[in-house]
Scaffold this motif. Structure first.
Motif, PDB file in Angstrom:
ATOM      1  N   ARG A 200       0.788  -1.129   0.068  1.00  0.00           N
ATOM      2  CA  ARG A 200       0.024   0.137  -0.136  1.00  0.00           C
ATOM      3  C   ARG A 200       0.783   1.227   0.171  1.00  0.00           C
ATOM      4  O   ARG A 200       0.647   2.159  -0.912  1.00  0.00           O
ATOM      5  CB  ARG A 200      -1.090   0.102   1.321  1.00  0.00           C
ATOM      6  N   ARG A 204       0.829   3.865  -3.030  1.00  0.00           N
ATOM      7  CA  ARG A 204       0.276   5.354  -2.687  1.00  0.00           C
ATOM      8  C   ARG A 204       1.623   6.302  -3.197  1.00  0.00           C
ATOM      9  O   ARG A 204       1.245   7.343  -3.968  1.00  0.00           O
ATOM     10  CB  ARG A 204       0.313   5.515  -1.342  1.00  0.00           C
ATOM     11  N   GLU A 205       2.796   6.085  -2.892  1.00  0.00           N
ATOM     12  CA  GLU A 205       3.946   7.060  -3.580  1.00  0.00           C
ATOM     13  C   GLU A 205       3.955   6.961  -5.097  1.00  0.00           C
ATOM     14  O   GLU A 205       4.139   8.046  -5.592  1.00  0.00           O
ATOM     15  CB  GLU A 205       5.183   6.246  -2.833  1.00  0.00           C
ATOM     16  N   VAL A 423      -5.347  10.145  -3.265  1.00  0.00           N
ATOM     17  CA  VAL A 423      -4.870   8.921  -3.187  1.00  0.00           C
ATOM     18  C   VAL A 423      -5.270   8.195  -2.202  1.00  0.00           C
ATOM     19  O   VAL A 423      -5.600   6.909  -2.201  1.00  0.00           O
ATOM     20  CB  VAL A 423      -3.394   8.865  -3.632  1.00  0.00           C
ATOM     21  N   ASP A 424      -5.130   8.729  -1.001  1.00  0.00           N
ATOM     22  CA  ASP A 424      -5.664   7.961   0.150  1.00  0.00           C
ATOM     23  C   ASP A 424      -7.138   7.696   0.266  1.00  0.00           C
ATOM     24  O   ASP A 424      -7.399   6.519   0.720  1.00  0.00           O
ATOM     25  CB  ASP A 424      -5.232   9.095   1.413  1.00  0.00           C
ATOM     26  N   LEU A 427      -7.345   4.480  -1.914  1.00  0.00           N
ATOM     27  CA  LEU A 427      -6.968   3.288  -1.253  1.00  0.00           C
ATOM     28  C   LEU A 427      -7.612   3.002  -0.126  1.00  0.00           C
ATOM     29  O   LEU A 427      -7.654   1.865   0.027  1.00  0.00           O
ATOM     30  CB  LEU A 427      -5.315   3.411  -1.011  1.00  0.00           C
TER      31      LEU A 427
END
Length: 428
Positions: A200, A204-205, A423-424, A427
């Protein structure tokens, strides 16, 4: 028949004369009594009209009342139908009338002109965090799909093909998808990713990097040094929500302490100006509008002129929706921008795109960018699609940042775009 004697004739004549005399006397007496009665009726109100000191409160008519001809017992002209004619008349009395009547209202009863109530606007900072639940459809693709694949351990070629398919279905585009997959494959090996938490963090990065967080996503809304307001044009095709977006953007700017004026340059849709004016009234922003089917460039010009006179920070101009395939309408949009620039620089040209249209939205964006030099993207209806990857692709194709995203129908559901928070939310 025996002849009538002279004596008999004389007695008959005397009897007739006597009857006539009696009838005449009776008639004279009755007539005199009737005249007396009529005179008393005239003198009674006259006598009642005089008060102490000789002041006249009522004056009788100059001519005597004529014989009444109405049916007995029924009111005549001038009579009060609710009062019987034979009732006792009330005399007039003196009433002292004050020179001026002053009415003092009771405390708290004073009438105050109603002023339009202004809305309480949610702060703009952190809106995307608060609205992350609206991205649940896109989250099922990224959060469940990708993390499930990457966190499973060593991936074979079939697994990587599935990762590619997942990203393509989310509308990231072929080029962006290939770059992301290559980066993931290299970093998973070099970092020794084995757990779902590591997967994860890596995903995310990579996703945040592809969203280019270094881009300036602020809406330029500060006035220029000479006192002229910042000007923002809101453009797009029909049905993407430009007028609503303009109204919501006004709320964003007001919440950040800006003063705003709205220009209703969509003169072809009858309800557009009314809709925009309603949005403005809720936040205390004036609206400049023109006649229906009028010249949009003229309305935009007057809006900027009025904004300069009022000294506002920002003028937001809502333009009519137009198909990107209609050359004449696109030329008209270019004219609106040129006319506005005669008074003040156009700081922002915000293209509103419907996130649910996918690749078709990119085609629209390219044409608009050629005509009016797009400076930022507003993605609406992002809560209604599982293809949140359009954010990545539209930035890559146009080279301009996504500045705002629409995540619902609420007045404060337009959020400044933040790559990390986005993005958070994807996810989970």
């Amino acid at each position: 028949m025996a002849p009538v004697s002279t004596e008999t004739v004389i007695w008959i004549v005397v009897a007739v004369v006597a009857v006539l005399a009696v009838a005449l006397i009776v008639g004279v007496v009755l007539a005199r009594r009737r005249r007396i009665s009529l005179t008393d009726q005239q003198e009674a109100p006259k006598a009642a009209g005089y008060q102490a000191g000789g002041a006249i409160a009522f004056a009788p008519a100059e001519h005597p009342v004529a014989e009444r001809t109405e049916v007995d017992g029924q009111p005549g002209v001038g009579d009060d139908a609710a009062v019987p004619r034979d009732s006792v008349k009330r005399p007039l009395v003196d009433v002292v009338i004050p020179d001026e009547v002053v009415i003092t209202p009771e405390p708290g009863s004073e009438r105050v002109e109603d002023e339009p109530a202004l809305d309480d606007i949610e702060p703009t900072s952190g809106r995307l965090e608060r609205l992350r639940g609206r991205l649940s459809r896109s989250r099922s693709t990224f959060g469940t799909g990708l993390l499930g694949l990457l966190g499973a351990g060593d991936l074979d070629e079939d697994s990587w093909t599935e990762v590619e398919d997942t990203l393509l279905l989310a509308d990231l585009g072929a080029a962006t998808t290939m770059e992301i997959v290559e980066k993931l494959r290299a970093d998973i090996v070099s970092r020794g990713v084995r757990s779902s938490e590591d997967a994860r963090a890596l995903l995310r990065e990579v996703l945040v990097e592809k969203l280019r967080p270094e881009l300036d996503r602020s809406v330029r809304a500060l006035p220029h040094a000479g006192g002229k307001p910042a000007v923002a044009l809101v453009v797009g095709v029909n049905g993407v929500g430009k007028t609503t977006t303009t109204g919501k953007l006004a709320r964003v700017l007001v919440a950040d302490g800006r003063t705003v004026l709205l220009g209703a340059a969509d003169t072809f849709r009858a309800a557009a100006a009314d809709q925009l004016q309603t949005w403005g009234s809720r936040v205390g922003a004036d609206t400049v509008r023109g006649p229906e089917n009028g010249d949009p460039a003229s309305v935009a010009f007057e809006a900027v002129k009025r904004g300069i006179e009022l000294g506002v920070d920002t003028v937001l101009i809502d333009t009519a929706g137009r198909l990107h395939t209609k050359t004449g309408l696109m030329d008209e949009l270019g004219k609106v921008k040129r006319v506005v620039e005669k008074q003040s620089e156009v700081d922002e040209v915000l293209l509103v795109l419907d996130a649910t249209t996918g690749q078709n939205g990119l085609t629209q964006a390219r044409v608009f960018a050629e005509v009016v030099a797009i400076t930022g993207i507003v993605l609406t209806k992002l809560d209604g699609t599982a293809k949140g990857g359009i954010v990545f692709q539209v930035q890559r194709e146009l080279g301009v940042p996504v500045k705002l995203v629409g995540l619902g129908e609420g007045a404060d559901d337009l959020a400044p775009f933040e790559p990390g928070a986005f993005v958070d939310a994807l996810l989970g």
